[in-house]
Design a protein around this motif. Structure first.
Motif, PDB file in Angstrom:
ATOM      1  N   TRP A 304     -13.567   1.167  10.071  1.00 13.29           N
ATOM      2  CA  TRP A 304     -12.297   1.442   9.387  1.00 13.29           C
ATOM      3  C   TRP A 304     -12.362   1.309   7.869  1.00 13.29           C
ATOM      4  CZ3 TRP A 304      -9.679  -1.606   6.043  1.00 13.29           C
ATOM      5  CH2 TRP A 304      -9.978  -2.963   6.032  1.00 13.29           C
ATOM      6  N   TYR A 305     -13.187   0.358   7.387  1.00 12.73           N
ATOM      7  CA  TYR A 305     -13.185   0.103   5.945  1.00 12.73           C
ATOM      8  C   TYR A 305     -13.859   1.216   5.155  1.00 12.73           C
ATOM      9  CZ  TYR A 305     -17.498  -1.823   7.791  1.00 12.73           C
ATOM     10  OH  TYR A 305     -18.659  -1.994   8.491  1.00 12.73           O
ATOM     11  N   MET A 306     -14.544   2.136   5.846  1.00 13.07           N
ATOM     12  CA  MET A 306     -15.148   3.272   5.146  1.00 13.07           C
ATOM     13  C   MET A 306     -14.320   4.540   5.355  1.00 13.07           C
ATOM     14  SD  MET A 306     -17.954   2.729   3.474  1.00 13.07           S
ATOM     15  CE  MET A 306     -18.835   1.230   3.131  1.00 13.07           C
ATOM     16  N   LEU A 307     -13.250   4.431   6.165  1.00 12.59           N
ATOM     17  CA  LEU A 307     -12.475   5.620   6.489  1.00 12.59           C
ATOM     18  C   LEU A 307     -11.844   6.264   5.258  1.00 12.59           C
ATOM     19  CD1 LEU A 307     -10.555   4.871   9.798  1.00 12.59           C
ATOM     20  CD2 LEU A 307     -12.121   6.745   9.334  1.00 12.59           C
ATOM     21  N   PHE A 308     -11.522   5.454   4.243  1.00 15.67           N
ATOM     22  CA  PHE A 308     -10.884   6.048   3.066  1.00 15.67           C
ATOM     23  C   PHE A 308     -11.822   7.028   2.367  1.00 15.67           C
ATOM     24  CE2 PHE A 308     -12.713   3.949  -0.685  1.00 15.67           C
ATOM     25  CZ  PHE A 308     -13.474   2.972  -0.062  1.00 15.67           C
ATOM     26  N   GLY A 381       1.194  -2.070  -6.398  1.00 20.99           N
ATOM     27  CA  GLY A 381       0.445  -2.506  -5.217  1.00 20.99           C
ATOM     28  C   GLY A 381       0.758  -1.637  -4.014  1.00 20.99           C
ATOM     29  N   TYR A 382       2.053  -1.410  -3.788  1.00 24.53           N
ATOM     30  CA  TYR A 382       2.419  -0.566  -2.644  1.00 24.53           C
ATOM     31  C   TYR A 382       1.931   0.859  -2.831  1.00 24.53           C
ATOM     32  CZ  TYR A 382       5.123  -4.040  -0.169  1.00 24.53           C
ATOM     33  OH  TYR A 382       5.479  -5.130   0.566  1.00 24.53           O
ATOM     34  N   SER A 383       1.993   1.316  -4.073  1.00 20.14           N
ATOM     35  CA  SER A 383       1.542   2.661  -4.382  1.00 20.14           C
ATOM     36  C   SER A 383       0.055   2.818  -4.037  1.00 20.14           C
ATOM     37  CB  SER A 383       1.786   2.899  -5.861  1.00 20.14           C
ATOM     38  OG  SER A 383       1.586   4.223  -6.177  1.00 20.14           O
ATOM     39  N   LEU A 384      -0.737   1.821  -4.429  1.00 27.46           N
ATOM     40  CA  LEU A 384      -2.170   1.847  -4.124  1.00 27.46           C
ATOM     41  C   LEU A 384      -2.390   1.827  -2.609  1.00 27.46           C
ATOM     42  CD1 LEU A 384      -5.014   1.587  -5.589  1.00 27.46           C
ATOM     43  CD2 LEU A 384      -4.927  -0.765  -4.868  1.00 27.46           C
ATOM     44  N   LEU A 385      -1.605   0.998  -1.939  1.00 27.82           N
ATOM     45  CA  LEU A 385      -1.735   0.940  -0.475  1.00 27.82           C
ATOM     46  C   LEU A 385      -1.397   2.291   0.151  1.00 27.82           C
ATOM     47  CD1 LEU A 385      -0.262  -2.515   0.617  1.00 27.82           C
ATOM     48  CD2 LEU A 385      -2.604  -1.707   0.825  1.00 27.82           C
ATOM     49  N   VAL A 387      -1.850   5.259  -1.159  1.00 28.14           N
ATOM     50  CA  VAL A 387      -3.015   6.147  -1.352  1.00 28.14           C
ATOM     51  C   VAL A 387      -4.069   5.829  -0.295  1.00 28.14           C
ATOM     52  CG1 VAL A 387      -4.920   6.755  -2.882  1.00 28.14           C
ATOM     53  CG2 VAL A 387      -2.652   6.379  -3.819  1.00 28.14           C
ATOM     54  N   PHE A 388      -4.316   4.530  -0.148  1.00 30.06           N
ATOM     55  CA  PHE A 388      -5.327   4.091   0.810  1.00 30.06           C
ATOM     56  C   PHE A 388      -4.949   4.549   2.219  1.00 30.06           C
ATOM     57  CE2 PHE A 388      -7.473   0.814   3.366  1.00 30.06           C
ATOM     58  CZ  PHE A 388      -8.745   0.942   2.856  1.00 30.06           C
ATOM     59  N   LEU A 389      -3.668   4.413   2.553  1.00 34.16           N
ATOM     60  CA  LEU A 389      -3.211   4.796   3.893  1.00 34.16           C
ATOM     61  C   LEU A 389      -3.402   6.297   4.131  1.00 34.16           C
ATOM     62  CD1 LEU A 389      -1.689   3.637   6.417  1.00 34.16           C
ATOM     63  CD2 LEU A 389       0.348   4.676   5.433  1.00 34.16           C
ATOM     64  N   ILE A 419      -1.148  12.974  -0.822  1.00 33.54           N
ATOM     65  CA  ILE A 419      -1.996  12.109  -1.658  1.00 33.54           C
ATOM     66  C   ILE A 419      -1.469  12.074  -3.096  1.00 33.54           C
ATOM     67  CG2 ILE A 419      -3.712  13.863  -2.333  1.00 33.54           C
ATOM     68  CD1 ILE A 419      -4.660  10.383  -1.243  1.00 33.54           C
ATOM     69  N   PHE A 420      -0.777  13.147  -3.507  1.00 35.10           N
ATOM     70  CA  PHE A 420      -0.190  13.143  -4.850  1.00 35.10           C
ATOM     71  C   PHE A 420       1.257  12.653  -4.829  1.00 35.10           C
ATOM     72  CE2 PHE A 420      -3.546  16.396  -5.093  1.00 35.10           C
ATOM     73  CZ  PHE A 420      -4.274  15.850  -6.130  1.00 35.10           C
ATOM     74  N   VAL A 421       1.998  13.013  -3.774  1.00 35.32           N
ATOM     75  CA  VAL A 421       3.436  12.740  -3.760  1.00 35.32           C
ATOM     76  C   VAL A 421       3.732  11.308  -3.325  1.00 35.32           C
ATOM     77  CG1 VAL A 421       5.612  13.383  -2.679  1.00 35.32           C
ATOM     78  CG2 VAL A 421       3.974  15.155  -3.352  1.00 35.32           C
TER      79      VAL A 421
END
Lengths: 560, 261, 340
Positions: A304-308, A381-385, A387-389, A419-421
């Motif tokens: 999972w940690y490489m899925l991004f 922080g949520y914004s970064l999460l 993107v990650f999601l 990914i942008f919105v």
């Protein structure tokens, strides 16, 4: 607990022996009753630490049976579906460990589950640190160490995942090779550097073995030591509350309360991992078979940690590959696999410095922020999460397609837009929510709890009775210091000469305004007194809600 | 053998040899492309009539009265063989309910007898693969290890490492093979239904087909590691690591951090 | 919240109030049930004892399972062995953990204690002394007067790692001959054979709609077949010749609708193998690049940019498929000097 038989000043014999040779009593005096604050979220790092210890224990077990060699052998163990199949010794010994060593499969599965949870716990821990502002001075260095531990954790996970030399991880290595080759100028040579020649070659498994059981774990252990040393040296942060200040730490002594809880946590983690290893299949390499470049199975994903990364590769359209002067520049690979993660990780690593630059705050902070009191940080922080999601979901688009009867193309296009919105939407919503929660805090402080009791006045007016907050409740909501943007000094000094450094200050001021212009400040004693002076009957009158102190202000001409 | 050896210089020998060679080729060809003649029991004229009637009632709307197909709507069924009909109808894929990315498996609406009759009628239109005989799909006669090597080279990229299924383009998918019967698996290989390529008996020999069936059959024993989590690989493992592992451990942390009453 | 509201909107006498609230100090300690009720304390003690005993039983269980339930040779027996030892281990640790936590929470002293922090920064005197000592040390070295030593030392230290790094980097990449990316073992007349069996393929056996996974003849006899296989693997597909649109410069590369394409994705090198015989789309399961086989394996979706390289094929006198030559371009992912 001292025993009555011995006189008060004497140490127990083994401690006495050690003290006479090392001065151990000084250390015990200093540390045995050291205070640690108590909060569930302070145990998230422990989940990572203790799963790492489980990793060391189970890893030692399985390394005793694993043969890190790519020499070919023919399988002759108990598994019917592998009889007579040619495979590397690495794969063969993995099967041997799993099926013929009693308890071997348990240890292997515990090891892999522990790895997934190790990195998961690092991420959760890191976001706890982030959202509560625990990275602020003096803890920036420890943030960087923790960040390095995350990167090392990823490297450790990836190198271990590839060791069994199965088809799934082999294709992961092949993708790695493809990504490495895309690096301009040195890519081809870097591929030879890693594989000792052409992919796959005969060297990659032994090399990864050295990386996985020697280099990276040694670095991780060393850095964990440093990480914990700094925690002890700087003393743990604490959540705001009555009696807690930047000059003290409130909690329980290491010995015995904290030690008992820590031991309990370690045991529970070990036990939960044993339960998972006992009942849940993980990385069934016998399904994938020994590595061969030709086969591949649907559902080809990394852990999972490489899925991004996988998701970023899937989202980027191909036309970005360009040829410049006869040289191929694969931006369709470089952007998702190198540039995007590079930017995400660098901004995470540098965040403490960016924020302190924007706030101009150089003081030590030991009382944590409630996330609502730092709206822009929380929103980032949520914004970064988010993107990650999106990237993680994009990395699983084929699984989503089959399980929700959707088309891969539609999913991919949706994520290309999201990914942008999504980060922008998430940022806005999270910031609004944080500001809203702060306003609610103000409301509570000024007007107290709603009791649900309605009273009718002689005049015929109805009001709801509000019960004022007690001191401790109120303190929680007013303890934080307001943060305001750094004022920008004029471009010219009083003699009309252009001030050096003005441009830098202007940028800094703009960043600072981005962070702190929209804000809700805590209630001051004067405001509370004013609210109470308004009399006990008009707390709910509409005019209060329009009062200036209840609205967030866009910073105007008067700088804070 | 001596008699043959003695006559090998006879002047008709080349002719006989040629005839024998042709015969062998013919027989082999017939063996490699199973024809309608191989069906379990030869269909009677009544079967063909019944099959034709069933076809007209249930299939002809799309495939045409003579199974010649309608461009853009449904393919011609001339020469697809009994195996194709048996595969499509006995898994409920046909008759199609509504146009989608691909025909999904559904509850079967015909009896085995009716399916046999329709298959027989379609098979009578032109030579095509027949429904395999029981011993052709007997997993006990296959080698699961050989099957594993063949499955992962030819099948796993779409159907997944142990046949759990996977996604194709534009909403199409390779189905889960967990519930597919050996006969269905065999028929899918020889007929190449929908998106699936054809694996004729030269590409994957009849013995190799049995090996593949044996490999898939071996998956029914489950996983030695415990529950399979759907066998879809690291994604479900990651999901459970978060939901169960990290979830339980955060629960433990909350318990440890909470004050005792 | 702007400043005006605090200064403008309020009665004058309230300016006397402080700017901030005072920290009210630590709340008083609330005793737990076990602090005031001896019965509850005894109960908690019993729970802790029982949990520790259960943990010990778990250990015994794990050891018993180890000796009595070996993995055996079937899937079910391996599963049982793994599960029983695991349950024993899980019981050992979960019960011990629960005991330890329950003990600390319900029976150990729960009065919160305060420890004072000191700023991280050293006091002025210490800082001055430290700086003085460093200055003394520096002057002892005499470096400021003997600049030549400084330069020489930096040179030596900067060069020293190279004695280690050069042999390491030099050896680690094998022969460093990256021209191998450009060639595979395919050559004129080499037969196409089935992967993994190595059986040669007759053109007549490849029927329309078939997809055949192919390796070069003799691949399995190489010393390290996987190195070559990772470049030379090919997918052979037969289309109805009416569906096949061939570029003018590639006419004659196919044989009666049979085409052979490299199975190595031009994106990052996964085996591209999901062939849909109806649409002639070839999908890569790793990142979903989709290639149109009827149209020169052109990319129609996904992150790949270039078509899959085509292997020119024909048949030999016995009707077996053979290569006309090697690929005319490097197979697999792009690299910097690919077109040089």
């Amino acid at each position: 607990m001292s025993t009555n038989a011995r006189d008060a000043g004497a140490l127990a014999p083994p401690l006495d022996y050690l003290d006479q040779r090392t001065g151990l009593a000084k250390v015990l005096k200093e540390f045995s009753r050291k205070i640690f604050p108590d909060h569930w979220s302070f145990l998230l790092g422990e989940i990572a630490l203790f799963s790492f210890i489980v990793l060391l224990l189970t890893g030692t077990f399985i390394s005793l049976f694993f043969v890190p060699s790519m020499d070919e052998v023919t399988y002759s163990g108990p598994l019917a579906t592998m009889q007579g199949v040619e495979m590397s010794k690495a794969f063969d010994s993995t099967l041997h460990l799993s099926f013929e060593v009693t308890g071997g499969l348990l240890m292997r599965q515990m090891h892999h589950w522990a790895a997934l949870i190790f990195i998961g716990a690092i991420v959760v821990h890191m976001f706890r640190i982030f959202f509560t502002g625990a990275f602020r001075k003096p803890r920036e260095i420890n943030w960087i160490i923790g960040f390095t531990l995350l990167i090392l954790g990823l490297a450790e996970g990836f190198s271990g995942y590839s060791l069994p030399d199965d088809v799934l991880s082999g294709n992961g290595l092949r993708i790695t090779d493809g990504v490495v080759k895309s690096i301009p100028i040195i890519g081809s040579y870097l591929s030879y550097f890693i594989f000792g020649g052409e992919f796959p070659g005969q060297h990659i498994i032994p090399r990864l073995f050295t990386v996985h059981i020697l280099l990276v774990p040694a670095l991780i252990l060393g850095l964990i030591g440093l990480h914990l040393f700094l925690v002890v040296l700087q003393k743990h942060t604490q959540f705001p509350g009555a009696g807690r200040t930047n000059k003290n730490v409130v909690g329980y002594p290491i010995f015995p309360v904290y030690a008992a809880k820590q031991a309990g946590m370690f045991f529970i983690i070990f036990g939960v991992l044993a339960l998972m290893g006992a009942t849940m299949t993980i990385n069934p390499v016998w399904n994938y078979g020994p590595y061969d470049p030709s086969p591949i199975s649907a559902g080809a994903q990394p852990d999972w940690y490489m899925l991004f990364l996988e998701g970023a590769l899937r989202l980027t359209p191909g036309f970005l590959e360009v040829v410049i002067g006869g040289y191929t520049l694969s931006l369709n690979i470089l952007i998702p696999a190198v540039v995007v993660p590079g930017l995400l990780f660098t901004s995470m690593a540098l965040y403490p410095f960016i924020e302190s630059w924007a706030s101009g705050d150089k003081r030590e902070h030991h009382v944590l922020d409630r996330p609502r009191n730092a709206p822009v940080r929380t929103a980032l922080g949520y914004s970064l999460l988010s993107v990650f999601l999106v990237l993680v979901l994009a990395g699983t688009n084929d699984i989503i397609a089959t399980h929700f009867s959707l088309s891969i193309e539609a999913i991919t296009w949706t994520f290309r837009v999201l990914i942008f919105v999504l980060p922008v939407v998430t940022f806005t919503v999270a910031k609004r929510v944080a500001l809203g929660l702060q306003r609610k805090d103000r409301e509570m402080v000024l007007h107290g709890h709603e009791t649900g009791k309605i009273v009718r006045f002689d005049t015929g007016e109805y009001i709801e009775v509000h019960q004022p907050l007690d001191e401790e409740e109120r303190w929680l909501r007013v303890q934080h210091e307001p943060r305001r943007p750094i004022p920008l000094l004029p471009a010219q000094n009083e003699r009309g000469v252009r001030r050096p450094g003005y441009r830098r200050d202007a940028i800094r001021s703009r960043v600072s305004r981005f962070f702190y212009a929209d804000r809700v400040e805590p209630v001051t004693p004067a405001e509370l007194a004013a609210a109470q002076a308004h009399g006990g009957h008009d707390e709910i009158s509409a005019s209060q809600h329009d009062a200036p102190e209840l609205t967030a202000t866009r910073e105007g001409s008067s700088a804070g | 053998m001596k008699a043959i050896a003695a006559r090998r210089h006879h002047r008709f020998a080349p002719v006989v040899l040629l005839a024998l060679a042709l015969l062998t080729t013919g027989v082999l060809y017939a063996a490699f492309t199973p024809g309608p003649a191989q069906a379990a029991s030869a269909p009677t004229q009544d079967d063909l009539t019944a099959g034709n009637n069933l076809f007209r009632a249930n299939c002809a709307t799309c495939h045409g009265m003579n199974a010649q197909g309608r461009p853009g709507v449904a393919p011609s069924l001339i020469g697809v063989g009994a195996a194709a009909v048996d595969f499509q109808v006995s898994t409920g894929r046909m008759p199609l309910m509504n146009q989608g990315a691909q025909a999904p498996a559904k509850p079967v609406i015909f009896t085995e007898e009716q399916i046999r009759q329709m298959a027989a009628w379609v098979a009578s239109l032109g030579p095509g693969p027949a429904v395999p005989a029981p011993e052709e799909v007997d997993p006990a006669k296959g080698d699961a290890a050989q099957g594993m090597e063949l499955f992962r080279t030819n099948c796993a990229m779409c159907h997944g490492a142990v046949g759990q299924g996977g996604a194709l383009t534009n909403g199409k998918y390779a189905p889960n093979l967990g519930k597919a019967s050996p006969t269905t698996i065999y028929e899918a290989m020889v007929t190449g239904p929908q998106s699936m390529p054809v694996f004729n008996n030269a590409t994957i020999t009849p013995q190799e087909k049995r090996d593949i069936i044996a490999y898939l059959q071996a998956q029914k024993a489950g996983s030695p590691g415990g529950v399979t989590l759907g066998s879809i690989g690291p994604v479900s493992e990651g999901l459970w690591a978060w939901l169960l592992g990290i979830g339980a451990l955060i629960g433990a942390a909350v318990w440890i951090g909470a004050k005792s009453s | 919240m702007s400043d005006e509201s605090t200064e403008v909107g309020l009665p004058v006498e309230q300016h006397a109030l402080p700017q901030r609230f005072e920290n009210p100090g630590l709340p008083e300690h609330h005793p737990r049930l076990t602090d005031v009720d001896d019965g509850a304390a005894k109960r908690s003690e019993r729970i802790v004892v029982v949990l520790f005993m259960l943990s010990a039983l778990g250990t015994i269980g794990a050891i018993v399972a180890y000796f009595t339930v070996p993995p055996g040779a079937t899937i079910a027996s391996i599963r049982l062995s793994t599960m029983l030892i695991g349950f024993g281990l899980a019981a050992t640790f979960i019960f011990a953990g629960a005991a330890s936590v329950h003990w600390s929470k319900s029976l150990m002293n729960d009065h919160e204690k305060i420890e004072y922090r000191h700023p991280m920064v050293s006091d002025t005197e210490t800082r001055e002394q430290a700086s003085e000592m460093l200055a003394d040390g520096m002057s002892d070295t005499g470096l400021s007067r003997r600049g030549a030593i400084k330069g020489a030392m930096i040179t030596a230290v900067a060069l020293a790692p190279l004695g280690f790094a050069v042999p390491l980097i030099g050896s680690v990449g094998g022969d460093w001959d990256i021209s191998k990316f450009r060639h595979t073992m395919w050559k004129k007349g080499l037969r196409l054979t089935h992967d993994p069996t190595g059986r040669p393929i007759k053109a007549s056996d490849v029927t329309i709609g078939s997809a055949v996974h192919v390796i070069p003849e003799g691949l399995n006899k190489l010393e390290h077949p996987l190195d070559e296989k990772s470049k030379a693997m090919v997918l052979v597909i037969r289309l109805d010749p009416r569906d096949l649109h061939e570029a003018p410069d590639r006419e004659g590369w196919s044989y009666e609708g049979i085409v052979a394409y490299s199975k190595v994705c031009t994106h990052v090198g996964c085996p591209v193998a999901l062939y849909e015989q109806r649409t002639h789309h070839l999908l890569c399961p790793c990142h979903q690049s989709t290639f149109d086989i009827s149209n020169g394996a052109k990319v129609i979706f996904g992150p790949a940019d270039r078509p899959l390289p085509q292997l020119p094929i024909t048949v030999d006198t016995e009707g077996y498929l053979v290569a006309q030559s090697d690929f005319h371009e490097p197979v697999g992912p792009s690299f910097w000097e690919r077109l040089k």
